[in-house]
Motif scaffolding. Structure first.
Motif, PDB file in Angstrom:
ATOM      1  N   LYS A  30      -2.308  -9.939  -1.970  1.00  0.00           N
ATOM      2  CA  LYS A  30      -2.879  -8.825  -1.109  1.00  0.00           C
ATOM      3  C   LYS A  30      -1.841  -7.564  -1.080  1.00  0.00           C
ATOM      4  O   LYS A  30      -0.652  -7.877  -1.145  1.00  0.00           O
ATOM      5  N   PRO A  31      -2.015  -6.590  -0.674  1.00  0.00           N
ATOM      6  CA  PRO A  31      -1.206  -5.575  -0.264  1.00  0.00           C
ATOM      7  C   PRO A  31      -0.356  -5.936   0.707  1.00  0.00           C
ATOM      8  O   PRO A  31      -0.867  -6.449   1.946  1.00  0.00           O
ATOM      9  N   GLU A  32       1.036  -5.541   0.721  1.00  0.00           N
ATOM     10  CA  GLU A  32       1.782  -5.930   1.999  1.00  0.00           C
ATOM     11  C   GLU A  32       1.320  -4.844   2.985  1.00  0.00           C
ATOM     12  O   GLU A  32       0.736  -3.884   3.123  1.00  0.00           O
ATOM     13  N   VAL A  33       1.781  -5.382   4.263  1.00  0.00           N
ATOM     14  CA  VAL A  33       1.758  -4.649   5.553  1.00  0.00           C
ATOM     15  C   VAL A  33       2.390  -3.301   5.578  1.00  0.00           C
ATOM     16  O   VAL A  33       3.609  -3.469   4.845  1.00  0.00           O
ATOM     17  N   GLY A  34       1.737  -2.209   5.853  1.00  0.00           N
ATOM     18  CA  GLY A  34       2.656  -0.806   5.667  1.00  0.00           C
ATOM     19  C   GLY A  34       1.909   0.329   5.250  1.00  0.00           C
ATOM     20  O   GLY A  34       0.593   0.229   5.556  1.00  0.00           O
ATOM     21  N   GLU A  35       2.345   1.378   5.086  1.00  0.00           N
ATOM     22  CA  GLU A  35       1.717   2.655   5.077  1.00  0.00           C
ATOM     23  C   GLU A  35       1.473   2.827   3.401  1.00  0.00           C
ATOM     24  O   GLU A  35       2.651   2.799   2.542  1.00  0.00           O
ATOM     25  N   TYR A  36       0.452   3.444   3.126  1.00  0.00           N
ATOM     26  CA  TYR A  36       0.106   3.893   1.735  1.00  0.00           C
ATOM     27  C   TYR A  36      -0.463   5.127   1.546  1.00  0.00           C
ATOM     28  O   TYR A  36      -1.228   5.562   2.364  1.00  0.00           O
ATOM     29  N   LEU A  37       0.204   6.095   0.848  1.00  0.00           N
ATOM     30  CA  LEU A  37      -0.354   7.615   1.098  1.00  0.00           C
ATOM     31  C   LEU A  37      -0.982   7.919  -0.376  1.00  0.00           C
ATOM     32  O   LEU A  37      -0.606   7.133  -1.486  1.00  0.00           O
ATOM     33  N   PHE A  38      -1.928   8.751  -0.238  1.00  0.00           N
ATOM     34  CA  PHE A  38      -2.506   9.376  -1.568  1.00  0.00           C
ATOM     35  C   PHE A  38      -2.526  10.889  -1.466  1.00  0.00           C
ATOM     36  O   PHE A  38      -2.854  11.592  -0.476  1.00  0.00           O
ATOM     37  N   THR A  39      -1.854  11.455  -2.630  1.00  0.00           N
ATOM     38  CA  THR A  39      -1.449  12.987  -2.561  1.00  0.00           C
ATOM     39  C   THR A  39      -2.291  13.238  -3.923  1.00  0.00           C
ATOM     40  O   THR A  39      -1.997  14.654  -4.042  1.00  0.00           O
ATOM     41  N   GLY A  40      -2.745  12.744  -4.550  1.00  0.00           N
ATOM     42  CA  GLY A  40      -3.600  13.378  -5.635  1.00  0.00           C
ATOM     43  C   GLY A  40      -2.756  13.113  -7.009  1.00  0.00           C
ATOM     44  O   GLY A  40      -3.220  13.607  -8.101  1.00  0.00           O
ATOM     45  N   GLU A  41      -1.291  12.741  -6.896  1.00  0.00           N
ATOM     46  CA  GLU A  41      -0.409  12.452  -8.025  1.00  0.00           C
ATOM     47  C   GLU A  41      -0.868  11.692  -8.927  1.00  0.00           C
ATOM     48  O   GLU A  41      -1.642  10.770  -8.542  1.00  0.00           O
ATOM     49  N   GLU A  42      -0.623  11.892  -9.999  1.00  0.00           N
ATOM     50  CA  GLU A  42      -1.413  11.207 -11.308  1.00  0.00           C
ATOM     51  C   GLU A  42      -0.993   9.783 -11.435  1.00  0.00           C
ATOM     52  O   GLU A  42      -1.532   8.913 -11.511  1.00  0.00           O
ATOM     53  N   ASN A  43       0.693   9.580 -11.255  1.00  0.00           N
ATOM     54  CA  ASN A  43       1.068   8.318 -11.474  1.00  0.00           C
ATOM     55  C   ASN A  43       2.214   8.031 -10.227  1.00  0.00           C
ATOM     56  O   ASN A  43       3.293   8.151 -10.324  1.00  0.00           O
ATOM     57  N   PRO A  44       1.514   7.713  -9.093  1.00  0.00           N
ATOM     58  CA  PRO A  44       2.108   7.614  -7.699  1.00  0.00           C
ATOM     59  C   PRO A  44       3.348   6.621  -7.679  1.00  0.00           C
ATOM     60  O   PRO A  44       3.939   6.448  -6.848  1.00  0.00           O
ATOM     61  N   GLY A  45       3.150   5.539  -8.681  1.00  0.00           N
ATOM     62  CA  GLY A  45       4.067   4.365  -8.522  1.00  0.00           C
ATOM     63  C   GLY A  45       3.514   3.434  -7.539  1.00  0.00           C
ATOM     64  O   GLY A  45       2.514   3.219  -7.136  1.00  0.00           O
ATOM     65  N   VAL A  46       4.192   2.447  -7.212  1.00  0.00           N
ATOM     66  CA  VAL A  46       3.984   1.104  -6.336  1.00  0.00           C
ATOM     67  C   VAL A  46       3.859   1.525  -5.115  1.00  0.00           C
ATOM     68  O   VAL A  46       4.473   2.729  -4.493  1.00  0.00           O
ATOM     69  N   ASN A  47       2.867   0.896  -4.130  1.00  0.00           N
ATOM     70  CA  ASN A  47       2.805   1.044  -2.722  1.00  0.00           C
ATOM     71  C   ASN A  47       2.185   2.476  -2.866  1.00  0.00           C
ATOM     72  O   ASN A  47       2.560   3.245  -1.497  1.00  0.00           O
TER      73      ASN A  47
END
Length: 179
Positions: free
Chosen positions: A99-116
């Motif tokens: 499962k994903p960890e508790v916390g904040e996840y952002l979406f900016t449209g970046e092609e390879n945003p990395g982990v979390n």
């Protein structure tokens, strides 16, 4: 001496007036905690699905779909029970197949945003009867995973490509879609 009885009479009348006011507690309107809001439209989310897969970078994707209808499975694929359906889907990059960890996840449209980070997000609507539908891509989003023990709790705010404001509140179990 007449002053004291007048004060007592005034105090008694004030207490009587205040105690007779309409202060009965009104029941709060019942609200569902599983809601998808797109501008002025509101949909009650009834079903949550998820799927995990490994990416080529050694990361895992945790994909979630939340629907406003119950889901049945036909040949391993989810099928909305109601003729029409609405929902939201998003995908998170995580560093394990859990499962994903508790916390904040952002979406900016970046092609390879990395982990979390959210790698993809869109709203879905359609008609299961005639297999038609619409996908509207989300441009920016903030997802908060609040709890992930027995149930998932997601809170999301987003804006899609049509400048619609989107809000998601979901608390419940997610059913696994087999790979």
């Amino acid at each position: 001496m007449k002053f004291i009885p007048k004060i007592l009479l005034f105090a008694f009348m004030s207490i009587l007036f205040i105690s007779c006011s309409n202060d009965d507690e009104q029941p709060l309107p019942e609200t569902s905690q599983n809601i998808l809001r797109i501008n002025n439209q509101e949909f009650e989310l009834k079903t949550g699905l998820y799927q995990t897969s490994e990416t080529q970078d050694g990361l895992f994707t945790f994909g979630v779909i939340l629907y406003d209808t119950e889901i049945t499975f036909s040949n391993g694929l989810p099928r909305p029970e109601n003729e029409t359906f609405n929902g939201i889907a998003f995908q998170i990059n995580i560093d394990s197949d859990q499962k994903p960890e508790v916390g904040e996840y952002l979406f900016t449209g970046e092609e390879n945003p990395g982990v979390n980070a959210i790698t993809e997000a869109f709203t879905i609507s359609g008609n299961a009867q005639n297999s038609s539908g619409q996908i509207i891509e989300i441009e920016v989003a903030r997802l908060q995973v609040v709890e992930n023990d027995e149930i998932y709790v997601f809170e999301m705010t987003a804006i899609d490509e049509e400048d619609n404001e989107i809000e998601v509140n979901y608390s419940g179990e997610l059913e696994l879609i087999a790979n």
